[in-house]
Scaffold this motif. Structure first.
Motif, PDB file in Angstrom:
ATOM      1  N   ASN A   1       0.803  -1.223   0.000  1.00 52.81           N
ATOM      2  CA  ASN A   1       0.000   0.000   0.000  1.00 52.81           C
ATOM      3  C   ASN A   1       0.836   1.273   0.000  1.00 52.81           C
ATOM      4  O   ASN A   1       0.689   2.131   0.861  1.00 52.81           O
TER       5      ASN A   1
ATOM      6  N   SER B   1       3.973  -6.004  -7.849  1.00 51.48           N
ATOM      7  CA  SER B   1       3.477  -5.117  -6.789  1.00 51.48           C
ATOM      8  C   SER B   1       2.084  -4.576  -7.111  1.00 51.48           C
ATOM      9  O   SER B   1       1.241  -4.428  -6.227  1.00 51.48           O
TER      10      SER B   1
ATOM     11  N   HIS C   1       1.152  -1.557  -7.970  1.00 56.58           N
ATOM     12  CA  HIS C   1       0.881  -0.198  -7.522  1.00 56.58           C
ATOM     13  C   HIS C   1       0.562   0.702  -8.715  1.00 56.58           C
ATOM     14  O   HIS C   1       1.214   0.615  -9.752  1.00 56.58           O
TER      15      HIS C   1
END
Length: 415
Positions: free
Chosen positions: A124, A147, A149
């Motif tokens: 996060n 990941s 992201h």
């Protein structure tokens, strides 16, 4: 006696703060920190160290707990006198959102020139504040290939020269935002994916024609499959257009698949007038895409082909003739072939290239494995392939330890 006292005098400590701080910039961060124990004069000088480069294993050998490492970084980055120009952090430990946020906010401000973050386990990471920095020159973010992201939708780094992103979701306005980084020289996108959740539908049908003017090196290494998704194909098309002024280009296998299978793309493909060096990953059905690249890169001098299994004989006559024509008009000086497969379909393709390109000087072939008894006929066939460029030299590389040596023509080097 006075001479002895003169020798014992600490002349360095008597220098002005500005000079001492300049001296500290030549030391790795952990050594600059250690100078704080020398005397009261040195105690807080390291706080103003503008170049911070740390990895957790380099400090944990001196610290018993991970929390001490985090507390140490809090002290360095959150100190009111801190003025960070370069921040490089490599950590194999898990960083929670509050920890990352306070470090990120502390360094991401005017004056920062390099941001390099590499994390093994991450969760996060809030990158929403990574939107604008006029002084940023180098941006390298690696949160792991999987990941997931999301990179910020809006960003502007007018002085950025190097951008390396690994494992990010990119919105479809990413190519348009890149154009705000007009000084970009190197762009490396690895394991990126297209974000369906954060994109502007109006951009799905928008054709991006402008390119980054100063781009020297571009690499797209993507495992994402673009076929059948109109918005994703438009995104990729725009991204390639933005990179079209580069001198060095590398495209991954999935992107080559897209170029090979999208029938609407060749007509819209940009010209690569500045391209000198091109690397592509090749399977048999990518031959058409290879032709398109050669046709639109008139100044290409070096071609690196990395073969990818499985390789079949899915060449149709029209496609091969198109490739032959593109090779005959190319000005290639060097061809490098890696992960080379000693199979007849591959040898047929290589023969076509050899017979068509008349400007070749060096041909480097690196076998995927060392020769075996059952494929020596193919190896001999490779060594005897005729070449239009009579002055070209073929360099063949395999395992040095293999005891057998094949009799090869004088125009071939074995390594």
């Amino acid at each position: 006696m006075s001479d002895q006292m003169e020798r014992k005098r600490d002349r360095i400590s008597n220098l002005p703060d500005s000079l001492l701080e300049h001296i500290l910039t030549f030391l790795p961060t952990k050594y600059a920190v250690r100078t704080g124990v020398l005397s009261k004069r040195w105690k807080d000088l390291w706080i103003s160290h503008p170049y911070i480069s740390l990895n957790d294993d380099g400090l944990i050998d001196r610290m018993a707990e991970i929390t001490e490492f985090r507390n140490f970084l809090d002290k360095v980055l959150l100190h009111p006198q801190a003025r960070v120009k370069k921040f490089q952090l490599s950590s194999e430990e898990r960083l929670e959102t509050p920890t990352f946020s306070r470090w990120f906010q502390a360094v991401l401000k005017e004056g920062l020139e390099e941001l390099n973050l590499n994390f093994g386990i991450f969760c996060n990471a809030p990158l929403s504040s990574l939107t604008a920095c006029n002084t940023l020159v180098t941006l390298k973010l690696d949160f792991g290939a999987l990941s997931g992201h999301e990179f910020p939708i809006a960003f502007c780094f007018p002085n950025l020269k190097t951008m390396q992103l690994n494992g990010f979701l990119l919105a479809n306005n990413f190519p348009h935002q890149l154009l705000r980084c007009r000084n970009l020289e190197s762009l490396i996108l690895r394991y990126f994916m297209f974000s369906h959740m954060s994109h502007d539908p109006e951009l799905d049908c928008f054709e991006q024609k402008e390119a980054l003017p100063n781009l020297l090196n571009a690499q797209m290494d993507c495992s994402y499959v673009f076929r059948g998704k109109d918005s994703a194909r438009t995104f990729l098309k725009n991204l390639i257009n933005v990179m079209s002024s580069t001198k060095n280009l590398s495209l991954s296998l999935s992107i080559m698949e897209y170029l090979a299978l999208d029938r609407t793309f060749p007509d819209d493909m940009p010209k690569f007038d500045n391209l000198k060096h091109f690397k592509l990953y090749l399977q048999s059905f990518h031959v058409g895409a290879m032709s398109y690249i050669l046709q639109r890169a008139p100044n290409l001098e070096s071609l690196h082909i990395e073969f990818d299994r499985p390789y079949g004989s899915a060449h149709d006559t029209l496609m091969l003739e198109q490739l032959r024509f593109c090779c005959s008009t190319a000005n290639l000086k060097v061809i490098r072939m890696t992960n080379f497969i000693l199979e007849d379909p591959v040898l047929e393709l290589v023969q076509l290239i050899f017979e068509s390109v008349g400007s070749l000087e060096d041909i480097v072939i690196e076998l995927v494995e060392r020769p075996k008894l059952n494929n020596f006929p193919q190896l001999q066939k490779l060594s005897k392939l005729s070449r239009l460029s009579k002055d070209s030299v073929l360099h063949l590389k395999w395992d040095f330890g293999y005891p057998f040596r094949l009799l090869l023509p004088s125009s071939m080097d074995v390594k």
